[in-house]
Design an enzyme around this catalytic site. Sequence first.
Site, PDB file in Angstrom:
ATOM      1  N   SER A   7       0.839  -1.190   0.000  1.00  0.00           N
ATOM      2  CA  SER A   7       0.000   0.000   0.000  1.00  0.00           C
ATOM      3  C   SER A   7       0.880   1.248   0.000  1.00  0.00           C
ATOM      4  O   SER A   7       1.655   1.453  -0.932  1.00  0.00           O
ATOM      5  CB  SER A   7      -0.950  -0.029   1.209  1.00  0.00           C
ATOM      6  OG  SER A   7      -1.833   1.062   1.178  1.00  0.00           O
ATOM      7  N   THR A   8       0.804   2.067   1.046  1.00  0.00           N
ATOM      8  CA  THR A   8       1.543   3.327   1.098  1.00  0.00           C
ATOM      9  C   THR A   8       3.037   3.102   0.900  1.00  0.00           C
ATOM     10  O   THR A   8       3.644   2.283   1.570  1.00  0.00           O
ATOM     11  CB  THR A   8       1.323   4.025   2.451  1.00  0.00           C
ATOM     12  OG1 THR A   8      -0.075   4.074   2.719  1.00  0.00           O
ATOM     13  CG2 THR A   8       1.903   5.424   2.447  1.00  0.00           C
ATOM     14  N   MET A  10      -0.187   1.116   5.225  1.00  0.00           N
ATOM     15  CA  MET A  10      -0.988   1.324   6.428  1.00  0.00           C
ATOM     16  C   MET A  10      -1.925   0.149   6.651  1.00  0.00           C
ATOM     17  O   MET A  10      -2.293  -0.557   5.724  1.00  0.00           O
ATOM     18  CB  MET A  10      -1.837   2.596   6.285  1.00  0.00           C
ATOM     19  CG  MET A  10      -1.059   3.880   6.163  1.00  0.00           C
ATOM     20  SD  MET A  10      -2.185   5.295   6.057  1.00  0.00           S
ATOM     21  CE  MET A  10      -3.008   4.980   4.499  1.00  0.00           C
TER      22      MET A  10
END
Length: 367
Positions: free
Chosen positions: A174-175, A295
């Site tokens: 993800s991030t 996250m």
Amino acid sequence: MIRVLIVDDSALMRRHLNNLLSKERGFETATARNGIEALDLLERQDFDVVTLDVNMPEMDGLTCLSRIMANKPTPVVMVSSLTEEGAEATFEALALGAVDFVKKPSGTISLTIDRIEESLIAKIKGAAKARLKRATNLRHRLVEQRQRAREAPPKTTPPARGVAAVGMVLIGVSTGGPTTLERILPLLPANLPWPVVVSQHMPGNFTGVFARRLNTICHLEVVEVDSQMPVVAGRIYIARGDGDVVFSQRGGRLLAMPMPAGADYFWHPSVERMVESALSQLPAEQLIGVLLTGMGNDGAEAMTKLKQRGGQTIAQDEDTSVVFGMPAELIARKGASVVLADEDVAEQVSIWLRVHGAFKQGGRHAG
């Protein structure tokens, strides 16, 4: 208290973003109309996060971002349009050191701003915890990597390409993911005998552009899962954004297909759903799970199950994660076979596949 600098040339967008964050407890905001004003404010004040529009007069977002990273490194979340041009600019921003991005509301802002509220707040909170120095280092290594790719000889078709999959490498991220993937995936060898499937949290308008971008720097062919397709060796599959990727079998061949976003999953493409679906089609020992920066906890439960059933898993370490949330959750569940720096992931995958005998197997099947 998270101090956020909102940078956008649209007074309406600045007001809506300011109102959205101001009503949420734990935020303090300031605004700037363009990159020049933003740099001036950053020189005089400290901010935890900057939200930065891509297209602005006087100084565009990419120029502003490069100067922020050079003069006063601060976590930046880009606010990007969902056009192909906007996607290209966003990936350049991530390569320059931006932590994450959020899609700009389309149509009438006052009617659509609420659609990005939950995502924007989550991404700003994640950016405030980001390891910015690491993200910036990744940028420099990416520039070097692309230079090597330009100087390398043209791709050749390896013996394993096109062979039906007997196993898969499943990557969730993800991030901080795009830059991390641009670091890891080009290190995978051209004759990798198992295909790789990636669920990177990303809008649908971005994943096709991202797949094409990766294809220019990887030894393996990179495609977006935009329709039902066979899963074969020699290929990296990028799950289409705003939905999920699942697997089925037909005539003894493994297929990947895009599915509408599952209501039971918060982030998309869902890592959890991808791994669960893979486990329903293949034995765990024929799967390798890799959980990278991001996250939340998407994928941690399913990858823990994969390990418990006899598969192997990798969690990215804290030092090289932009945000340690997802791999930390896998480690906390005792679901990680190993914890590695990003630069060691590709080598570990290759080592496991050699132990499996998969390289020899792939070559033999290819004839």
